[in-house]
Design a protein around this motif. Structure first.
Motif, mmCIF file in Angstrom:
data_model
loop_
_atom_site.group_PDB
_atom_site.id
_atom_site.type_symbol
_atom_site.label_atom_id
_atom_site.label_comp_id
_atom_site.label_asym_id
_atom_site.label_seq_id
_atom_site.Cartn_x
_atom_site.Cartn_y
_atom_site.Cartn_z
ATOM 1 N N GLN A 143 32.679 55.128 44.246
ATOM 2 C CA GLN A 143 33.463 54.467 42.990
ATOM 3 C C GLN A 143 34.499 53.581 43.572
ATOM 4 O OE1 GLN A 143 35.425 56.964 40.275
ATOM 5 N NE2 GLN A 143 37.341 56.887 41.296
ATOM 6 N N ASP A 144 34.781 53.176 45.058
ATOM 7 C CA ASP A 144 35.728 52.582 45.751
ATOM 8 C C ASP A 144 35.122 51.303 45.996
ATOM 9 O OD1 ASP A 144 38.096 54.224 45.473
ATOM 10 O OD2 ASP A 144 38.123 54.939 47.705
ATOM 11 N N PHE A 145 33.561 51.342 46.392
ATOM 12 C CA PHE A 145 32.906 50.021 46.437
ATOM 13 C C PHE A 145 32.681 49.324 45.045
ATOM 14 C CE2 PHE A 145 32.636 52.442 50.525
ATOM 15 C CZ PHE A 145 32.315 50.898 51.281
ATOM 16 N N THR A 146 32.332 50.364 43.843
ATOM 17 C CA THR A 146 32.108 49.337 42.992
ATOM 18 C C THR A 146 33.192 49.032 41.748
ATOM 19 O OG1 THR A 146 31.886 51.660 41.672
ATOM 20 C CG2 THR A 146 29.729 50.647 42.491
ATOM 21 N N LEU A 147 34.132 50.343 42.039
ATOM 22 C CA LEU A 147 35.165 50.125 40.305
ATOM 23 C C LEU A 147 37.163 49.238 41.786
ATOM 24 C CD1 LEU A 147 36.397 50.358 38.245
ATOM 25 C CD2 LEU A 147 36.723 52.755 38.683
ATOM 26 N N GLY A 148 37.010 49.434 42.756
ATOM 27 C CA GLY A 148 38.052 49.714 43.413
ATOM 28 C C GLY A 148 37.932 48.353 44.588
ATOM 29 N N PHE A 149 36.786 47.782 44.481
ATOM 30 C CA PHE A 149 36.678 46.428 44.541
ATOM 31 C C PHE A 149 37.480 45.418 44.937
ATOM 32 C CE2 PHE A 149 34.672 41.853 46.065
ATOM 33 C CZ PHE A 149 34.274 42.596 47.225
ATOM 34 N N PRO A 150 38.326 45.166 43.971
ATOM 35 C CA PRO A 150 39.521 44.313 43.319
ATOM 36 C C PRO A 150 40.499 45.250 44.310
ATOM 37 C CG PRO A 150 38.931 45.100 41.289
ATOM 38 C CD PRO A 150 37.553 45.696 42.599
ATOM 39 N N GLY A 151 40.897 46.389 44.456
ATOM 40 C CA GLY A 151 41.735 47.174 45.077
ATOM 41 C C GLY A 151 41.724 46.837 46.803
ATOM 42 N N MET A 152 40.149 47.082 46.957
ATOM 43 C CA MET A 152 40.490 46.188 49.306
ATOM 44 C C MET A 152 40.018 44.721 48.875
ATOM 45 S SD MET A 152 36.823 48.877 50.319
ATOM 46 C CE MET A 152 35.579 47.807 48.980
ATOM 47 N N LEU A 153 40.054 43.876 48.247
ATOM 48 C CA LEU A 153 40.986 42.277 48.205
ATOM 49 C C LEU A 153 41.912 42.371 48.571
ATOM 50 C CD1 LEU A 153 37.824 40.859 46.368
ATOM 51 C CD2 LEU A 153 37.975 40.972 48.689
ATOM 52 N N ILE A 154 43.046 42.610 47.151
ATOM 53 C CA ILE A 154 44.391 43.526 47.386
ATOM 54 C C ILE A 154 44.977 43.948 48.594
ATOM 55 C CG2 ILE A 154 46.168 44.092 46.242
ATOM 56 C CD1 ILE A 154 44.487 43.697 43.591
#
Length: 171
Positions: A143-154
């Motif tokens: 989930q963090d790699f799909t839905l949470g990708f913007p958060g990882m960029l931030i």
């Protein structure tokens, strides 16, 4: 481009460890509340990890782990988020982030987008494995790699900007 960087490693007997830890926990309390105003904002923007990354990278493993452990617990107790069932995974991922970020900062002595990408990918991959082992299912672990990708960029870009500002700060 990387910037020379000296992480500050505070001892457990130094009162600054606890003051900084509490300041970063406060950030991890406020930021998720703002992000939860957006539908699926927590899952998409991953705000609970943001200040843990900065705390660990700049101030070392002790401040990082203090932030990593207290942030999800305080958020759960004060706001009911994360839900109790999600708390173990968040504690594991936050702790992995604290360990990995502090080690990469200590080893590299540099701030760069590349090191922050490595940090975020490393804790997400190892945390995803832990989540898979707990949940027994691939979708929650991914989930963090799909839905949470913007958060990882931030985390990478925002973390880089804030760490650049903190680069010359010494306790």
């Amino acid at each position: 481009r990387s910037i020379a960087f000296q992480p500050v490693c505070l001892s457990l007997s130094n009162y600054r460890t606890y003051l900084l830890g509490l300041a970063f926990v406060a950030g991890n309390l406020v930021l998720p509340q703002i992000c939860h105003l957006v539908p699926d904002g927590g899952k998409m923007l991953l705000p609970i990890y943001f200040f843990t990354l900065i705390a660990s990278y700049k101030f070392g493993i002790r401040v990082g782990l203090l932030t990593a452990l207290l942030s999800p617990i305080c958020n759960h107790l004060l706001f009911g988020m994360p839900p109790l069932a999600a708390l173990p995974v968040l504690l594991i991922k936050s702790s992995l982030l604290a360990i990995i970020a502090s080690q990469i900062a200590q080893y590299s002595k540099k701030i760069s987008l590349v090191y922050l990408v490595i940090t975020v990918l490393a804790y997400q991959l190892t945390g995803g494995i832990a989540e898979y082992l707990i949940a027994g299912s691939i979708p929650p672990a991914m989930q963090d790699f799909t839905l949470g990708f913007p958060g990882m960029l931030i985390q990478v870009i925002g973390g880089w900007l804030i760490l650049r500002i903190l680069a010359s700060y010494e306790c």
